[in-house]
Design a protein around this motif. Sequence first.
Motif, mmCIF file in Angstrom:
data_model
loop_
_atom_site.group_PDB
_atom_site.id
_atom_site.type_symbol
_atom_site.label_atom_id
_atom_site.label_comp_id
_atom_site.label_asym_id
_atom_site.label_seq_id
_atom_site.Cartn_x
_atom_site.Cartn_y
_atom_site.Cartn_z
ATOM 1 N N TYR A 1 0.833 -1.201 0.000
ATOM 2 C CA TYR A 1 0.000 0.000 0.000
ATOM 3 C C TYR A 1 0.871 1.257 0.000
ATOM 4 N N GLY A 2 0.349 2.305 -0.611
ATOM 5 C CA GLY A 2 1.037 3.588 -0.577
ATOM 6 C C GLY A 2 0.037 4.726 -0.651
ATOM 7 N N GLY B 1 -2.988 -6.600 -7.590
ATOM 8 C CA GLY B 1 -3.219 -7.502 -8.694
ATOM 9 C C GLY B 1 -4.603 -7.329 -9.288
ATOM 10 N N ARG B 2 -5.399 -6.429 -8.711
ATOM 11 C CA ARG B 2 -6.752 -6.146 -9.201
ATOM 12 C C ARG B 2 -6.780 -4.718 -9.735
ATOM 13 N N VAL C 1 -1.695 2.376 -16.959
ATOM 14 C CA VAL C 1 -0.650 1.881 -16.049
ATOM 15 C C VAL C 1 -1.271 0.960 -15.000
ATOM 16 N N ALA C 2 -2.365 1.405 -14.391
ATOM 17 C CA ALA C 2 -3.021 0.593 -13.359
ATOM 18 C C ALA C 2 -3.463 -0.751 -13.920
ATOM 19 N N GLN C 3 -3.941 -0.746 -15.169
ATOM 20 C CA GLN C 3 -4.466 -1.944 -15.808
ATOM 21 C C GLN C 3 -3.397 -3.024 -15.901
ATOM 22 N N THR C 4 -2.244 -2.693 -16.442
ATOM 23 C CA THR C 4 -1.237 -3.733 -16.679
ATOM 24 C C THR C 4 -0.320 -3.969 -15.474
ATOM 25 N N THR D 1 -4.740 -1.103 -7.832
ATOM 26 C CA THR D 1 -5.935 -0.349 -7.478
ATOM 27 C C THR D 1 -5.463 1.063 -7.154
ATOM 28 N N LEU D 2 -5.912 2.048 -7.931
ATOM 29 C CA LEU D 2 -5.320 3.386 -7.899
ATOM 30 C C LEU D 2 -6.410 4.437 -7.756
#
Length: 197
Positions: A91-92, A111-112, A141-144, A148-149
């Motif tokens: 987490y960040g 991973g989701r 970016v989040a997709q590949t 979770t962003l």
Amino acid sequence: MRTGTISRKTAETAIDVTVDLDGSGTYDIVTGIGFLDHMVEQFSRHSLIDVTLKVDGDLHIDQHHTTEDSALALGQALAQALGDKAGIGRYGTAYSPMDETLARVALDISGRPYLVWKAGFTQEKLGEWDTELIEHWFHSVAQTAGITLHCELIYGSNNHHICEALYKGFARAMRQAVERDPRKGSAIPSTKGQLGG
């Protein structure tokens, strides 16, 4: 070493990207879009993730393919470098001020892939870059990368500052999330024993 290298060639773009999660924030970015270069440089410098990114895209058409494909390849390289994600913080969260602007970014390397975007711009371009593509970059970016962003503009009025605050916030949140936690050792940071799916 936690590194990732992706070569992505299509009829629209040719991309080579390498990342090092344990770097010092050095970068060599050439996308053909000056403002996008500047933002990926900010990401590298403030995440301490070394990034080399070379893109030959169909800019004679527009900037969409170059923006999207370079983000997809960067996310793939990050995912490759993370491997099974053993021992990472996962987490960040970062608040990122820039003059009158304040942005907040929170993420989970789960991973989701998922993007929540609560930001916007009042002009169509930053430099020559279409501002409508900024959200799409983060989504790709989040997709590949399997992140979770959540990206949120809390307040701000200068479009350059808004964009830069979001990228720097993303960088600082990623720095937290990818760093190894010595208390976790080689454990996967999930009660399921794996991340994703």
